[in-house]
Design a protein around this motif. Structure first.
Motif: not given
Length: 481
Positions: A83-92, A136-138, A154-157
């Motif tokens: 896996m690549p390095s991903v330094l952020q918050i992931l929602y879905d 997107a949260l979903q 992509l569904a947001t909130r």
């Protein structure tokens, strides 16, 4: 103790299998030991066969993780290698074949940018594209334009009205901006994708905004909510699970209530969605998954909660759900996400639950299950065969087989499942034994001969369940010590 049939086949002539005293079956789901099977703290998880070996691997978010399913050998964290390095918050995330090359790629929705990770065919991922779309949260993969490739919804909130959108795939994994849907008022970040009107294309139901958008083809969507949505506008929903809950051939929707303590079913009645029975919960539902956990042909419901244990609700076939607390063992933590998948290849669905900052736990489904204990020279290796534990309408029948040779890859034998034991190799097979109360224990006597150290015993069962159907269990492996 009863000595069962033993075949004189070389080395196996020194082994025998006996029945042990019957032990009362306990819950359907078993908390896998050790509890934190991955040694990871994940906020969300999804499953996909990323390496093409016919079992389901686990992709985790928060942090990004890839856990390989090694079948009988368990799970291996291969994040650093593949896996690549991903330094952020992931929602879905969504797992799908973006470029039509036959393997599973990934789309990650992050708080800074969203990422497309392309699979090299062996389960190693690299960043192929970045997107500056709203988090997107979903994320739902679906062929919305009917051209044979997979697009993304992509569904947001947002409390001020979400901006939901479609990313359109050109067939090679290149995405362009498609329709954008802006809704005034609250948007809960949940979307169900299904063919509402039976015309062969996929429509969209955004549960937060309570909007049903009908696909007229060519990504032309029309809001038909005023005709087909009969749900009070005052109710706020988020999180969505969709499926045919009552067996009438159309899609119903389960939603999490953001106000009050009752999740709700939006029942599809001739195309019109109406508010149906509530599902009480002790605390707010954080995620839900539909899965037929008892293989009776209808969809059951597993829910995770912010401040109360995981819950399982069984479907009676008509879309009415009954809490089945006894089928889940005492749960040590509250969870933020839940998913259901057949992780051991025996045809029933396990439950994987996550808690950000805590443990990632696997609940093994023992609706059909084989459990093999340690194999020590001069001692018994204990083997347990499970079928409908504690809720079978009558005793099923089970057969246990032990061999020294397994196939390099399983032989698919529909509808019985996958055969791992080599039928041309040496096998020790029991007579068919009643599965009293859904569980049968065996003792596999291992001689004390030193030359047995390192020999692998391959174990598989065949169960005729009381409710009907004959299935092979997953493969169990014990290495003689």
């Amino acid at each position: 103790m009863k000595l069962l049939r033993q075949f004189p086949v070389g080395l196996l002539t020194s082994f025998c299998i006996t029945l042990t005293a019957h032990a009362q079956a306990t819950s359907q789901f078993e908390l896998q030991a050790p509890p934190a099977i991955f040694g990871l703290s994940l906020a969300r998880a999804l499953t996909a066969d990323v390496d093409g070996d016919r079992d389901l691997d686990v992709v985790g978010l928060g942090p990004l993780a890839l856990v390989r399913n090694d079948g009988p050998a368990g799970f291996t964290d291969i994040t650093a290698l593949q896996m690549p390095s991903v330094l952020q918050i992931l929602y879905d995330a969504a797992a799908f074949d973006c470029d039509g090359d036959g393997d599973v790629d990934l789309y990650l929705s992050g708080n800074q940018t969203s990422l497309l990770l392309r699979n090299n065919g062996a389960g190693t991922f690299a960043i192929a594209a970045t997107f500056n779309s709203l988090p997107a949260l979903q994320v739902v993969p679906a062929d919305l334009d009917g051209d044979g490739d997979v697009d993304l919804v992509l569904a947001t909130r947002s409390l001020l009205g979400g901006v939901d959108t479609v990313l359109v795939n050109n067939g090679t994994g290149t995405f362009t901006q498609g329709p954008v849907f802006g809704f005034g008022g609250f948007n809960g970040g949940g979307v169900a994708v299904f063919d509402h009107d039976g015309d062969g294309d996929l429509d969209l139901y955004f549960v937060g905004a309570q909007r049903l958008l009908r696909n007229g083809g060519g990504l032309q969507f029309t809001d038909v909510s005023s005709v087909y949505v009969a749900v009070p506008a005052s109710l706020l929903f988020s999180v969505v699970a969709a499926g045919d809950l009552d067996g009438d051939g159309d899609t119903d929707i389960l939603t999490m209530a953001l106000t009050g303590s009752v999740d709700r079913i939006l029942r599809n009645q001739g195309g019109v969605f109406v508010l149906d029975a509530g599902l009480p919960t002790a605390s707010r539902t954080s995620a839900m998954a539909l899965a037929d956990v008892d293989r009776d042909g209808d969809l059951d419901l597993v829910r995770s909660h912010d401040a109360s244990p995981l819950t399982l609700c069984l479907n009676d076939g008509t879309g009415s759900f009954v809490l089945a607390a006894a089928r889940i063992p005492p749960f040590p933590i509250f969870s933020s996400h839940v998913c259901a998948a057949d992780l051991d290849g025996d045809g029933d669905q396990e439950v994987l639950t996550c808690f950000a900052g805590g443990q990632t736990l696997l609940l093994r489904n023992r609706h059909l299950h084989l459990e093999v204990g340690a194999a020590l020279r001069g001692q018994n290796s204990n083997v347990e065969l499970w079928s409908e534990p504690g809720y079978a309408i009558a005793d099923g029948l089970g057969v246990l087989a032990v061999g020294l040779v397994r196939l390099p890859s399983p032989l698919s034998l529909p509808p019985f499942g996958d055969l791992w034991l080599d039928p041309n190799g040496a096998l020790l097979v029991t007579d068919s034994i009643p599965m009293s109360a859904g569980r049968r224990a065996f003792a596999f006597a291992i001689p004390a001969a030193p030359q047995l150290v390192g020999v692998e015993l391959n174990v598989q069962g065949l169960v005729a369940a009381a409710s009907g159907g004959v299935r092979l269990t997953a493969l169990g492996i014990a290495t003689i010590q």
